[in-house]
Design a protein around this motif. Structure first.
Motif, PDB file in Angstrom:
ATOM      1  N   HIS A 159       0.804  -1.216   0.000  1.00  0.00           N
ATOM      2  CA  HIS A 159       0.000   0.000   0.000  1.00  0.00           C
ATOM      3  C   HIS A 159       0.837   1.268   0.000  1.00  0.00           C
ATOM      4  O   HIS A 159       0.288   2.373   0.050  1.00  0.00           O
ATOM      5  CB  HIS A 159      -0.903   0.008   1.235  1.00  0.00           C
ATOM      6  N   ASN A 160       2.173   1.136  -0.079  1.00  0.00           N
ATOM      7  CA  ASN A 160       3.037   2.308  -0.086  1.00  0.00           C
ATOM      8  C   ASN A 160       2.851   3.123  -1.369  1.00  0.00           C
ATOM      9  O   ASN A 160       2.364   2.615  -2.368  1.00  0.00           O
ATOM     10  CB  ASN A 160       4.505   1.881   0.031  1.00  0.00           C
ATOM     11  N   PRO A 161       3.295   4.379  -1.383  1.00  0.00           N
ATOM     12  CA  PRO A 161       3.148   5.213  -2.582  1.00  0.00           C
ATOM     13  C   PRO A 161       4.017   4.736  -3.744  1.00  0.00           C
ATOM     14  O   PRO A 161       4.925   3.914  -3.575  1.00  0.00           O
ATOM     15  CB  PRO A 161       3.559   6.604  -2.101  1.00  0.00           C
ATOM     16  N   ALA A 162       3.743   5.291  -4.917  1.00  0.00           N
ATOM     17  CA  ALA A 162       4.344   4.821  -6.166  1.00  0.00           C
ATOM     18  C   ALA A 162       5.880   4.851  -6.203  1.00  0.00           C
ATOM     19  O   ALA A 162       6.489   3.958  -6.803  1.00  0.00           O
ATOM     20  CB  ALA A 162       3.788   5.635  -7.333  1.00  0.00           C
ATOM     21  N   PRO A 163       6.571   5.818  -5.591  1.00  0.00           N
ATOM     22  CA  PRO A 163       8.039   5.808  -5.662  1.00  0.00           C
ATOM     23  C   PRO A 163       8.692   4.644  -4.929  1.00  0.00           C
ATOM     24  O   PRO A 163       9.884   4.386  -5.112  1.00  0.00           O
ATOM     25  CB  PRO A 163       8.438   7.141  -5.008  1.00  0.00           C
ATOM     26  N   ASP A 164       7.938   3.938  -4.095  1.00  0.00           N
ATOM     27  CA  ASP A 164       8.487   2.848  -3.303  1.00  0.00           C
ATOM     28  C   ASP A 164       8.348   1.509  -4.014  1.00  0.00           C
ATOM     29  O   ASP A 164       7.532   1.341  -4.919  1.00  0.00           O
ATOM     30  CB  ASP A 164       7.772   2.739  -1.960  1.00  0.00           C
ATOM     31  N   ASN A 165       9.166   0.563  -3.595  1.00  0.00           N
ATOM     32  CA  ASN A 165       8.971  -0.834  -3.943  1.00  0.00           C
ATOM     33  C   ASN A 165       9.592  -1.662  -2.830  1.00  0.00           C
ATOM     34  O   ASN A 165      10.113  -1.109  -1.851  1.00  0.00           O
ATOM     35  CB  ASN A 165       9.553  -1.197  -5.311  1.00  0.00           C
ATOM     36  N   GLY A 166       9.541  -2.975  -2.968  1.00  0.00           N
ATOM     37  CA  GLY A 166      10.068  -3.815  -1.904  1.00  0.00           C
ATOM     38  C   GLY A 166      10.083  -5.267  -2.286  1.00  0.00           C
ATOM     39  O   GLY A 166       9.741  -5.644  -3.414  1.00  0.00           O
ATOM     40  N   LEU A 167      10.489  -6.092  -1.334  1.00  0.00           N
ATOM     41  CA  LEU A 167      10.586  -7.535  -1.530  1.00  0.00           C
ATOM     42  C   LEU A 167       9.998  -8.230  -0.309  1.00  0.00           C
ATOM     43  O   LEU A 167      10.329  -7.882   0.825  1.00  0.00           O
ATOM     44  CB  LEU A 167      12.053  -7.953  -1.692  1.00  0.00           C
ATOM     45  N   LYS A 168       9.119  -9.202  -0.545  1.00  0.00           N
ATOM     46  CA  LYS A 168       8.557  -9.986   0.541  1.00  0.00           C
ATOM     47  C   LYS A 168       8.647 -11.455   0.175  1.00  0.00           C
ATOM     48  O   LYS A 168       8.401 -11.834  -0.987  1.00  0.00           O
ATOM     49  CB  LYS A 168       7.107  -9.584   0.823  1.00  0.00           C
ATOM     50  N   LEU A 169       8.970 -12.286   1.166  1.00  0.00           N
ATOM     51  CA  LEU A 169       9.283 -13.692   0.933  1.00  0.00           C
ATOM     52  C   LEU A 169       8.198 -14.566   1.527  1.00  0.00           C
ATOM     53  O   LEU A 169       7.713 -14.310   2.639  1.00  0.00           O
ATOM     54  CB  LEU A 169      10.638 -14.026   1.561  1.00  0.00           C
ATOM     55  N   TRP A 170       7.855 -15.652   0.803  1.00  0.00           N
ATOM     56  CA  TRP A 170       6.720 -16.495   1.172  1.00  0.00           C
ATOM     57  C   TRP A 170       7.100 -17.972   1.197  1.00  0.00           C
ATOM     58  O   TRP A 170       7.920 -18.423   0.413  1.00  0.00           O
ATOM     59  CB  TRP A 170       5.573 -16.290   0.178  1.00  0.00           C
ATOM     60  N   THR A 171       6.447 -18.704   2.098  1.00  0.00           N
ATOM     61  CA  THR A 171       6.695 -20.129   2.274  1.00  0.00           C
ATOM     62  C   THR A 171       5.570 -20.934   1.623  1.00  0.00           C
ATOM     63  O   THR A 171       4.536 -20.369   1.239  1.00  0.00           O
ATOM     64  CB  THR A 171       6.754 -20.495   3.769  1.00  0.00           C
ATOM     65  N   PRO A 172       5.713 -22.263   1.507  1.00  0.00           N
ATOM     66  CA  PRO A 172       4.664 -23.083   0.888  1.00  0.00           C
ATOM     67  C   PRO A 172       3.317 -23.045   1.610  1.00  0.00           C
ATOM     68  O   PRO A 172       2.284 -23.319   0.997  1.00  0.00           O
ATOM     69  CB  PRO A 172       5.261 -24.491   0.910  1.00  0.00           C
ATOM     70  N   SER A 173       3.291 -22.711   2.892  1.00  0.00           N
ATOM     71  CA  SER A 173       2.021 -22.627   3.620  1.00  0.00           C
ATOM     72  C   SER A 173       1.264 -21.350   3.302  1.00  0.00           C
ATOM     73  O   SER A 173       0.115 -21.181   3.723  1.00  0.00           O
ATOM     74  CB  SER A 173       2.278 -22.684   5.128  1.00  0.00           C
ATOM     75  N   GLY A 174       1.891 -20.442   2.560  1.00  0.00           N
ATOM     76  CA  GLY A 174       1.309 -19.132   2.327  1.00  0.00           C
ATOM     77  C   GLY A 174       1.725 -18.110   3.356  1.00  0.00           C
ATOM     78  O   GLY A 174       1.380 -16.934   3.267  1.00  0.00           O
ATOM     79  N   GLN A 175       2.497 -18.527   4.350  1.00  0.00           N
ATOM     80  CA  GLN A 175       2.959 -17.616   5.393  1.00  0.00           C
ATOM     81  C   GLN A 175       4.213 -16.886   4.935  1.00  0.00           C
ATOM     82  O   GLN A 175       5.082 -17.459   4.270  1.00  0.00           O
ATOM     83  CB  GLN A 175       3.258 -18.387   6.671  1.00  0.00           C
ATOM     84  N   ALA A 176       4.313 -15.623   5.284  1.00  0.00           N
ATOM     85  CA  ALA A 176       5.534 -14.873   5.017  1.00  0.00           C
ATOM     86  C   ALA A 176       6.693 -15.453   5.829  1.00  0.00           C
ATOM     87  O   ALA A 176       6.487 -16.048   6.890  1.00  0.00           O
ATOM     88  CB  ALA A 176       5.332 -13.408   5.364  1.00  0.00           C
ATOM     89  N   PHE A 177       7.910 -15.285   5.326  1.00  0.00           N
ATOM     90  CA  PHE A 177       9.087 -15.696   6.094  1.00  0.00           C
ATOM     91  C   PHE A 177       9.017 -15.058   7.472  1.00  0.00           C
ATOM     92  O   PHE A 177       8.772 -13.859   7.604  1.00  0.00           O
ATOM     93  CB  PHE A 177      10.361 -15.212   5.394  1.00  0.00           C
ATOM     94  N   ASP A 178       9.252 -15.875   8.510  1.00  0.00           N
ATOM     95  CA  ASP A 178       9.258 -15.337   9.862  1.00  0.00           C
ATOM     96  C   ASP A 178      10.625 -14.724  10.178  1.00  0.00           C
ATOM     97  O   ASP A 178      11.517 -14.678   9.325  1.00  0.00           O
ATOM     98  CB  ASP A 178       8.871 -16.406  10.876  1.00  0.00           C
ATOM     99  N   ALA A 179      10.789 -14.247  11.407  1.00  0.00           N
ATOM    100  CA  ALA A 179      12.016 -13.536  11.777  1.00  0.00           C
ATOM    101  C   ALA A 179      13.251 -14.416  11.629  1.00  0.00           C
ATOM    102  O   ALA A 179      14.296 -13.955  11.154  1.00  0.00           O
ATOM    103  CB  ALA A 179      11.900 -13.026  13.209  1.00  0.00           C
ATOM    104  N   ALA A 180      13.139 -15.687  12.003  1.00  0.00           N
ATOM    105  CA  ALA A 180      14.298 -16.580  11.893  1.00  0.00           C
ATOM    106  C   ALA A 180      14.712 -16.759  10.435  1.00  0.00           C
ATOM    107  O   ALA A 180      15.911 -16.760  10.105  1.00  0.00           O
ATOM    108  CB  ALA A 180      13.976 -17.932  12.531  1.00  0.00           C
ATOM    109  N   ALA A 181      13.732 -16.911   9.553  1.00  0.00           N
ATOM    110  CA  ALA A 181      14.037 -17.118   8.138  1.00  0.00           C
ATOM    111  C   ALA A 181      14.615 -15.861   7.494  1.00  0.00           C
ATOM    112  O   ALA A 181      15.572 -15.931   6.705  1.00  0.00           O
ATOM    113  CB  ALA A 181      12.784 -17.569   7.394  1.00  0.00           C
ATOM    114  N   THR A 182      14.051 -14.699   7.819  1.00  0.00           N
ATOM    115  CA  THR A 182      14.596 -13.466   7.243  1.00  0.00           C
ATOM    116  C   THR A 182      15.972 -13.147   7.830  1.00  0.00           C
ATOM    117  O   THR A 182      16.832 -12.608   7.133  1.00  0.00           O
ATOM    118  CB  THR A 182      13.643 -12.279   7.459  1.00  0.00           C
TER     119      THR A 182
END
Length: 441
Positions: free
Chosen positions: A92-115
Motif C-alpha cells: 500500500h506504499n506510494p508509487a516511488p516505493d517498492n520492496g521484496l517480501k518472501l513467502w513459504t509453501p504454507s502461504g505464510q511470510a518468512f518469519d524472523a528466523a528465516a529473514t
C-alpha cells in the motif's frame, strides 16, 4: 533490513537492483524452486529480473508469474510445489516505493528466523554460486490469477441477489471482480485500470482514500463496497449506506462469523480495539494478542485451535485457507456474510462502539524512553503485555505505549467503554511517557 512486511523503501535509494540480486542469491542458496511475482509498479520489472538472476546464479529454478496479487503468489507456492516465493511489491506504499517480501509453501511470510538467515547470507556474502552447467532455469507460468478465481468460485455460493462495487485502486485485485462475476453478483468497478502510479487514489484503502467508493455505493444503492491496496493483500469495506467500515469493526464481524462456524480462538495485534475482544467473548471464543504485523498474526493462527486472525489495517487470515492475508477471499467472505445475515449497515450497528484517544509524543530517544516506560509500568501494573510496546489492561479499558518503527515518536493509545475512562487511561499513559521523555532530556 527486513521488517514485518519484508523490505521496503524508495526505489534507487533503499531499494535497488543490487539489493534484489543479493536477496535472490540468498534465497536461492537454500531453495531449489522459487516463484517470482510483482505488483503493477513500473520498477517491479527491473527488480523481478534482478531477483531472478540472483536465484538462478545459485542454482534455483525460477518460475515467473508476472504481475499478480500477493495472495495469488503466496497460494501458488504450495500449488506449484515450490520452496519459496519472492514478491516484488511495496503493497500500500506510494508509487516511488517498492520492496521484496518472501513467502513459504504454507502461504505464510518468512518469519524472523528465516529473514535473519537471509540477512546473514547477504551480510557475509555467503552465496552458493553455481558454475554455468548448474545455473537455475527460468520458466513462465500463465493463468495464476485464473486458478485463484476458480478456487474462490468453488468455495462460495451464488451471489446472484448481490450488488457489489469493487475499488481496485489501480492495483492487482482483479481476481475479486472475476470471482464475484463468476458467482453471478452484479459488479461495478472503480479505479480498475492497472497503473503503478496509483493516479486515482492513494494505494492504502482507508477512510480518507475511499470517499469515491462511499459515494458510488450510495448512488448505485449497492449492497456493499470493497477496496484493495496495490497488491491486494488488504481489503476494506463500505456499507450499503455508503459508510466506511472501521477495521476493528470488520475484524469483529469476520471473527464472529468464523467462531459461529467452528468455535476456537482469534489472533489480533496488541493495538486492536476492545470491541473485538468483547465480540469474540460473546461468541464463545478467546483472543490472543500478537505483535503488530500480519506475519505475527499468521504465526499465531498457524497453531492449533485458531479459526481466524486479522489486523484492523485490512489484513485478514483464515488458516484453513492460507496463512497469507488474502483480500480476494476476504471480499467474498464479506459478500457471503451480507448474503446470509442481511445489510452490512445493520451488522455494523450491532457491533459496540468505544472511545479511543491517541497521541504521538516526539522524542529522539525513543528506545531509552520505552525502557523507562516499561520499567515503570511493569512495576505498578499487573495486567501488562510487553510483546510489542507496553499494553496495560484495566477493568474498563486499556492503553498501549509503543515506539514508532519509522519516526522519532512514541505513540500513546487508550480505549475504554466510555469517554471518562478513556480520558483517564490516556492521561495515565501520557503522564508516564512525558516523565520518561523529561528524564531522558
Amino acid at each position: 533490513m527486513f521488517g514485518t512486511s519484508g523490505v521496503r523503501g524508495t526505489v534507487g535509494e533503499e531499494i535497488t537492483a543490487e539489493l534484489a540480486l543479493r536477496v535472490g542469491r540468498a534465497v536461492g542458496s537454500d531453495a531449489e524452486r522459487v516463484l517470482v511475482g510483482r505488483d503493477v509498479r513500473d520498477s517491479g520489472a527491473l527488480l523481478a529480473d534482478a531477483v531472478s538472476a540472483g536465484l538462478r546464479e545459485c542454482g534455483a529454478d525460477v518460475v515467473r508469474l508476472g504481475v499478480v496479487s500477493t495472495p495469488v503468489l503466496a497460494r501458488h507456492v504450495g500449488w506449484l510445489d515450490a520452496d519459496a516465493a519472492v514478491g516484488v511489491t511495496a503493497s500500500h506504499n506510494p508509487a516511488p516505493d517498492n520492496g521484496l517480501k518472501l513467502w513459504t509453501p504454507s502461504g505464510q511470510a518468512f518469519d524472523a528466523a528465516a529473514t535473519d538467515a537471509v540477512e546473514r547470507r547477504i551480510d557475509d556474502g555467503a552465496y552458493d554460486l553455481q558454475g554455468y552447467r548448474t545455473l537455475g532455469t527460468q520458466t513462465s507460468h500463465e493463468g495464476a490469477a485464473d486458478r485463484q478465481v476458480a478456487h474462490l468460485a468453488e468455495r462460495f455460493p451464488s451471489f446472484e441477489e448481490l450488488s457489489v462495487v469493487v475499488d481496485l485502486g489501480n492495483g492487482t485485485g482483479r481476481p475479486t471482480v472475476d470471482a464475484l462475476v463468476a458467482l453471478d453478483a452484479e459488479v461495478t468497478t472503480l479505479n480498475a485500470q492497472a497503473d503503478g502510479r496509483f493516479p486515482t487514489r492513494k494505494s492504502e484503502p482507508n477512510a480518507d482514500s475511499l470517499g469515491g467508493l462511499c459515494r458510488t455505493v450510495a448512488a448505485l444503492d449497492a449492497d456493499l463496497g470493497v477496496a484493495h491496496d496495490g497488491d491486494a493483500d488488504r481489503m476494506m469495506a463500505v456499507t450499503d449506506e455508503g459508510t466506511f467500515v472501521p477495521g476493528d469493526v470488520l475484524l469483529a464481524l469476520f471473527a464472529r462469523r468464523a467462531l459461529a462456524e467452528s468455535g476456537g480462538s482469534v489472533a489480533v495485534p496488541v493495538d486492536t480495539s476492545l470491541l473485538v475482544s468483547d465480540v469474540v467473548s460473546d461468541a464463545g471464543g478467546t483472543v490472543t494478542y500478537t505483535r503488530v504485523g500480519d506475519v505475527h498474526v499468521a504465526e499465531q493462527v498457524a497453531t492449533a485451535g485458531y479459526v481466524f486472525g486479522g489486523e484492523p489495517s485490512g489484513a485478514w487470515i483464515w488458516p484453513t485457507e492460507t496463512l497469507c492475508p488474502d483480500a480476494h477471499f476476504a471480499a467474498l467472505e464479506l459478500a457471503a456474510l451480507v448474503a446470509d445475515s442481511g445489510p452490512l449497515s445493520a451488522l455494523v450497528t450491532d457491533v459496540p462502539s468505544y472511545e479511543t484517544r491517541r497521541e504521538n509524543v516526539p522524542t529522539d530517544r525513543k528506545r531509552a524512553v520505552m525502557e523507562r516506560v516499561s520499567a515503570r509500568l511493569t512495576e505498578t501494573d499487573d495486567d501488562v503485555l510487553t510483546l510489542d510496546g507496553i499494553r496495560v489492561d484495566a477493568e474498563d479499558g486499556w492503553f498501549l505505549v509503543r515506539a514508532s518503527g519509522t519516526e522519532p515518536l512514541v505513540r500513546v493509545t487508550a480505549e475504554a467503554r466510555d469517554a471518562a475512562a478513556a480520558e483517564r487511561l490516556h492521561s495515565v499513559a501520557k503522564g508516564v511517557v512525558d516523565e520518561a521523555v523529561e528524564l531522558e532530556g
